[in-house]
Design a protein around this motif. Structure first.
Motif, PDB file in Angstrom:
ATOM      1  N   GLN A   3       0.842  -1.117   0.119  1.00 45.09           N
ATOM      2  CA  GLN A   3      -0.070  -0.118  -0.057  1.00 45.09           C
ATOM      3  C   GLN A   3       0.929   1.216  -0.174  1.00 45.09           C
ATOM      4  OE1 GLN A   3      -2.867   1.170   3.365  1.00 45.09           O
ATOM      5  NE2 GLN A   3      -4.129   0.654   1.682  1.00 45.09           N
ATOM      6  N   VAL A   4       0.523   2.287  -0.884  1.00 45.75           N
ATOM      7  CA  VAL A   4       1.187   3.454  -0.947  1.00 45.75           C
ATOM      8  C   VAL A   4       0.252   4.434  -0.300  1.00 45.75           C
ATOM      9  CG1 VAL A   4       2.157   5.145  -2.456  1.00 45.75           C
ATOM     10  CG2 VAL A   4       2.392   2.741  -2.772  1.00 45.75           C
ATOM     11  N   GLU A   5       0.898   5.513   0.439  1.00 49.50           N
ATOM     12  CA  GLU A   5       0.224   6.555   1.065  1.00 49.50           C
ATOM     13  C   GLU A   5       0.832   7.968   0.881  1.00 49.50           C
ATOM     14  OE1 GLU A   5      -1.851   6.693   5.228  1.00 49.50           O
ATOM     15  OE2 GLU A   5       0.108   6.899   5.603  1.00 49.50           O
ATOM     16  N   ALA A   6       0.051   9.065   0.628  1.00 50.16           N
ATOM     17  CA  ALA A   6       0.519  10.170   0.507  1.00 50.16           C
ATOM     18  C   ALA A   6      -0.221  11.128   1.585  1.00 50.16           C
ATOM     19  CB  ALA A   6       0.526  10.725  -0.956  1.00 50.16           C
ATOM     20  N   VAL A   7       0.354  11.745   2.460  1.00 49.13           N
ATOM     21  CA  VAL A   7      -0.405  12.839   3.211  1.00 49.13           C
ATOM     22  C   VAL A   7       0.179  14.133   3.190  1.00 49.13           C
ATOM     23  CG1 VAL A   7      -0.704  13.148   5.677  1.00 49.13           C
ATOM     24  CG2 VAL A   7      -0.619  10.709   4.747  1.00 49.13           C
ATOM     25  N   ALA A  60      -0.084  12.958 -12.853  1.00 48.95           N
ATOM     26  CA  ALA A  60       0.655  13.123 -11.829  1.00 48.95           C
ATOM     27  C   ALA A  60       2.121  13.053 -12.384  1.00 48.95           C
ATOM     28  CB  ALA A  60       0.670  11.611 -11.151  1.00 48.95           C
ATOM     29  N   THR A  61       2.536  12.586 -13.504  1.00 51.32           N
ATOM     30  CA  THR A  61       3.717  12.822 -14.374  1.00 51.32           C
ATOM     31  C   THR A  61       3.644  13.015 -15.722  1.00 51.32           C
ATOM     32  OG1 THR A  61       4.306  10.554 -14.761  1.00 51.32           O
ATOM     33  CG2 THR A  61       5.045  11.383 -12.504  1.00 51.32           C
ATOM     34  N   SER A  62       4.479  13.159 -16.658  1.00 52.97           N
ATOM     35  CA  SER A  62       4.353  13.398 -17.966  1.00 52.97           C
ATOM     36  C   SER A  62       3.656  11.903 -18.688  1.00 52.97           C
ATOM     37  CB  SER A  62       5.636  13.934 -18.606  1.00 52.97           C
ATOM     38  OG  SER A  62       6.561  12.916 -18.625  1.00 52.97           O
ATOM     39  N   LYS A  63       4.124  11.123 -17.929  1.00 53.48           N
ATOM     40  CA  LYS A  63       3.601   9.862 -18.533  1.00 53.48           C
ATOM     41  C   LYS A  63       2.433   9.399 -18.052  1.00 53.48           C
ATOM     42  CE  LYS A  63       8.374   8.791 -20.379  1.00 53.48           C
ATOM     43  NZ  LYS A  63       9.514   7.624 -20.281  1.00 53.48           N
ATOM     44  N   ARG A  64       2.496   9.408 -16.778  1.00 53.15           N
ATOM     45  CA  ARG A  64       1.319   8.931 -15.770  1.00 53.15           C
ATOM     46  C   ARG A  64       0.092   9.553 -15.909  1.00 53.15           C
ATOM     47  NH1 ARG A  64      -1.203   4.644 -14.226  1.00 53.15           N
ATOM     48  NH2 ARG A  64      -1.374   4.110 -12.122  1.00 53.15           N
ATOM     49  N   ILE A  65      -1.223   9.160 -16.418  1.00 56.83           N
ATOM     50  CA  ILE A  65      -2.281   9.945 -16.424  1.00 56.83           C
ATOM     51  C   ILE A  65      -3.441   8.922 -15.798  1.00 56.83           C
ATOM     52  CG2 ILE A  65      -4.212  10.853 -17.426  1.00 56.83           C
ATOM     53  CD1 ILE A  65      -2.174  11.891 -19.646  1.00 56.83           C
ATOM     54  N   ARG A  66      -4.186   9.269 -14.979  1.00 49.86           N
ATOM     55  CA  ARG A  66      -5.106   8.283 -14.166  1.00 49.86           C
ATOM     56  C   ARG A  66      -6.555   8.919 -14.362  1.00 49.86           C
ATOM     57  NH1 ARG A  66      -4.807   5.002  -9.264  1.00 49.86           N
ATOM     58  NH2 ARG A  66      -2.549   5.454  -9.230  1.00 49.86           N
ATOM     59  N   ASP A  67      -7.395   8.069 -15.065  1.00 53.61           N
ATOM     60  CA  ASP A  67      -8.832   8.268 -15.290  1.00 53.61           C
ATOM     61  C   ASP A  67      -9.497   8.002 -13.783  1.00 53.61           C
ATOM     62  OD1 ASP A  67     -11.248   9.066 -16.275  1.00 53.61           O
ATOM     63  OD2 ASP A  67     -11.375   7.214 -17.743  1.00 53.61           O
ATOM     64  N   THR A 109      -4.139   9.916   0.691  1.00 56.52           N
ATOM     65  CA  THR A 109      -4.371   9.259  -0.329  1.00 56.52           C
ATOM     66  C   THR A 109      -3.583   7.689  -0.199  1.00 56.52           C
ATOM     67  OG1 THR A 109      -4.622  11.088  -1.670  1.00 56.52           O
ATOM     68  CG2 THR A 109      -4.595   8.990  -2.954  1.00 56.52           C
ATOM     69  N   VAL A 110      -4.451   6.892  -0.418  1.00 54.29           N
ATOM     70  CA  VAL A 110      -3.773   5.373  -0.334  1.00 54.29           C
ATOM     71  C   VAL A 110      -4.244   4.666  -1.692  1.00 54.29           C
ATOM     72  CG1 VAL A 110      -3.674   5.319   2.389  1.00 54.29           C
ATOM     73  CG2 VAL A 110      -5.657   4.559   0.974  1.00 54.29           C
ATOM     74  N   TRP A 111      -3.332   3.679  -1.810  1.00 54.48           N
ATOM     75  CA  TRP A 111      -3.773   2.792  -3.155  1.00 54.48           C
ATOM     76  C   TRP A 111      -2.732   1.635  -3.180  1.00 54.48           C
ATOM     77  CZ3 TRP A 111      -0.867   7.370  -3.593  1.00 54.48           C
ATOM     78  CH2 TRP A 111       0.224   7.232  -4.390  1.00 54.48           C
ATOM     79  N   ASN A 112      -3.340   0.548  -3.714  1.00 53.84           N
ATOM     80  CA  ASN A 112      -2.323  -0.704  -3.732  1.00 53.84           C
ATOM     81  C   ASN A 112      -1.124  -0.448  -5.016  1.00 53.84           C
ATOM     82  OD1 ASN A 112      -3.695  -1.922  -1.643  1.00 53.84           O
ATOM     83  ND2 ASN A 112      -5.184  -2.679  -3.339  1.00 53.84           N
ATOM     84  N   PHE A 121      10.013   2.026  -6.606  1.00 56.92           N
ATOM     85  CA  PHE A 121      10.033   3.487  -7.094  1.00 56.92           C
ATOM     86  C   PHE A 121       8.641   4.165  -6.694  1.00 56.92           C
ATOM     87  CE2 PHE A 121      13.934   1.923  -9.393  1.00 56.92           C
ATOM     88  CZ  PHE A 121      14.846   2.656  -8.848  1.00 56.92           C
ATOM     89  N   GLU A 122       7.767   3.609  -7.004  1.00 58.29           N
ATOM     90  CA  GLU A 122       6.391   4.001  -6.820  1.00 58.29           C
ATOM     91  C   GLU A 122       6.261   4.463  -5.240  1.00 58.29           C
ATOM     92  OE1 GLU A 122       1.655   3.257  -7.659  1.00 58.29           O
ATOM     93  OE2 GLU A 122       3.055   1.378  -7.321  1.00 58.29           O
ATOM     94  N   LYS A 123       6.568   3.553  -4.424  1.00 56.80           N
ATOM     95  CA  LYS A 123       6.404   3.927  -2.964  1.00 56.80           C
ATOM     96  C   LYS A 123       7.201   5.025  -2.485  1.00 56.80           C
ATOM     97  CE  LYS A 123       5.726   1.344   1.279  1.00 56.80           C
ATOM     98  NZ  LYS A 123       4.483   1.010   1.575  1.00 56.80           N
ATOM     99  N   THR A 124       8.420   5.126  -3.226  1.00 58.02           N
ATOM    100  CA  THR A 124       9.559   6.132  -2.935  1.00 58.02           C
ATOM    101  C   THR A 124       9.115   7.512  -3.469  1.00 58.02           C
ATOM    102  OG1 THR A 124      11.111   4.588  -2.741  1.00 58.02           O
ATOM    103  CG2 THR A 124      12.024   6.629  -3.049  1.00 58.02           C
ATOM    104  N   PHE A 125       8.569   7.550  -4.721  1.00 55.36           N
ATOM    105  CA  PHE A 125       8.689   8.771  -5.375  1.00 55.36           C
ATOM    106  C   PHE A 125       7.256   9.341  -5.613  1.00 55.36           C
ATOM    107  CE2 PHE A 125      12.527   7.138  -6.934  1.00 55.36           C
ATOM    108  CZ  PHE A 125      13.303   8.202  -6.158  1.00 55.36           C
ATOM    109  N   ALA A 126       5.888   8.528  -5.714  1.00 55.10           N
ATOM    110  CA  ALA A 126       4.789   8.892  -5.964  1.00 55.10           C
ATOM    111  C   ALA A 126       4.271   9.719  -4.518  1.00 55.10           C
ATOM    112  CB  ALA A 126       3.639   7.589  -6.096  1.00 55.10           C
ATOM    113  N   PRO A 127       4.503   9.398  -3.392  1.00 56.12           N
ATOM    114  CA  PRO A 127       3.673  10.239  -2.244  1.00 56.12           C
ATOM    115  C   PRO A 127       4.391  11.660  -2.507  1.00 56.12           C
ATOM    116  CG  PRO A 127       4.410   8.185  -1.423  1.00 56.12           C
ATOM    117  CD  PRO A 127       4.948   8.152  -3.053  1.00 56.12           C
ATOM    118  N   LYS A 128       5.680  11.926  -2.738  1.00 56.45           N
ATOM    119  CA  LYS A 128       6.053  13.104  -2.744  1.00 56.45           C
ATOM    120  C   LYS A 128       5.566  14.025  -3.863  1.00 56.45           C
ATOM    121  CE  LYS A 128      10.703  12.136  -0.984  1.00 56.45           C
ATOM    122  NZ  LYS A 128      10.625  10.717  -0.774  1.00 56.45           N
ATOM    123  N   GLY A 129       5.308  13.427  -5.410  1.00 50.25           N
ATOM    124  CA  GLY A 129       4.780  13.951  -6.310  1.00 50.25           C
ATOM    125  C   GLY A 129       3.237  14.249  -6.009  1.00 50.25           C
ATOM    126  N   LEU A 130       2.553  13.376  -5.417  1.00 48.31           N
ATOM    127  CA  LEU A 130       1.087  13.671  -5.148  1.00 48.31           C
ATOM    128  C   LEU A 130       0.952  14.678  -3.818  1.00 48.31           C
ATOM    129  CD1 LEU A 130      -1.596  12.514  -6.173  1.00 48.31           C
ATOM    130  CD2 LEU A 130      -1.613  11.030  -4.253  1.00 48.31           C
TER     131      LEU A 130
END
Length: 147
Positions: A3-7, A60-67, A109-112, A121-130
């Motif tokens: 689980q990834v978490e951004a606060v 979230a990034t130039s390549k990552r678009i979430r619908d 925000t949390v997600w699997n 890399f997702e767990k390391t960088f995604a919370p900072k970006g979000l």
């Protein structure tokens, strides 16, 4: 899958009810608060808190678009929960008093996440970006309600 978490949080100089009402106003205020990372905003059902169904794209990034297709609930006073029908992502907005005429807003925000090296890399960088994205949304919220 981990689980990834951004606060992200912010103290806003406004009454908690006013802050919460602005966040829950998907027909009006909410769209104005979103950063350039959000596009194609559309309220599908409702529009005021509980029972709202809202859609947007989150880049979230130039390549990552979430619908995102989000069902909104209000499980407790001062809490707004957005559950994405298209993924495991859940975003919770919590508004509580923070002293005279102030509010604390916490966005969680949390997600699997993915497995393997990609998951690392997702767990390391995604919370900072979000976190940066939601920090901008919270700054826009502050500007809106502190008028």
């Amino acid at each position: 899958m981990a689980q990834v978490e951004a606060v992200t949080e912010r103290i806003i100089t406004a009454q908690p009810d006013d802050v919460f009402d602005a966040l829950a106003d998907y027909n009006g205020t909410r769209e104005k608060l979103l950063s350039e990372h959000f596009s194609e905003y559309e309220v599908r059902e409702g529009g005021d808190g509980e029972g709202t169904l809202v859609q947007w794209k989150l880049q979230a990034t130039s390549k990552r678009i979430r619908d995102c297709l989000l069902e909104v609930s209000e499980p407790t006073d001062g809490e707004l929960v957005e559950k994405d029908r298209n993924s495991s992502m859940v975003t919770t907005w919590t508004v509580t008093p923070a002293g005279e005429g102030k509010s604390r807003v916490v966005v969680t925000t949390v997600w699997n996440g993915a497995g393997g090296i990609g998951g690392f890399f997702e767990k390391t960088f995604a919370p900072k970006g979000l976190g940066r994205i939601y920090d901008t949304v919270l700054a826009n919220l502050a500007a809106e309600v502190e008028k």
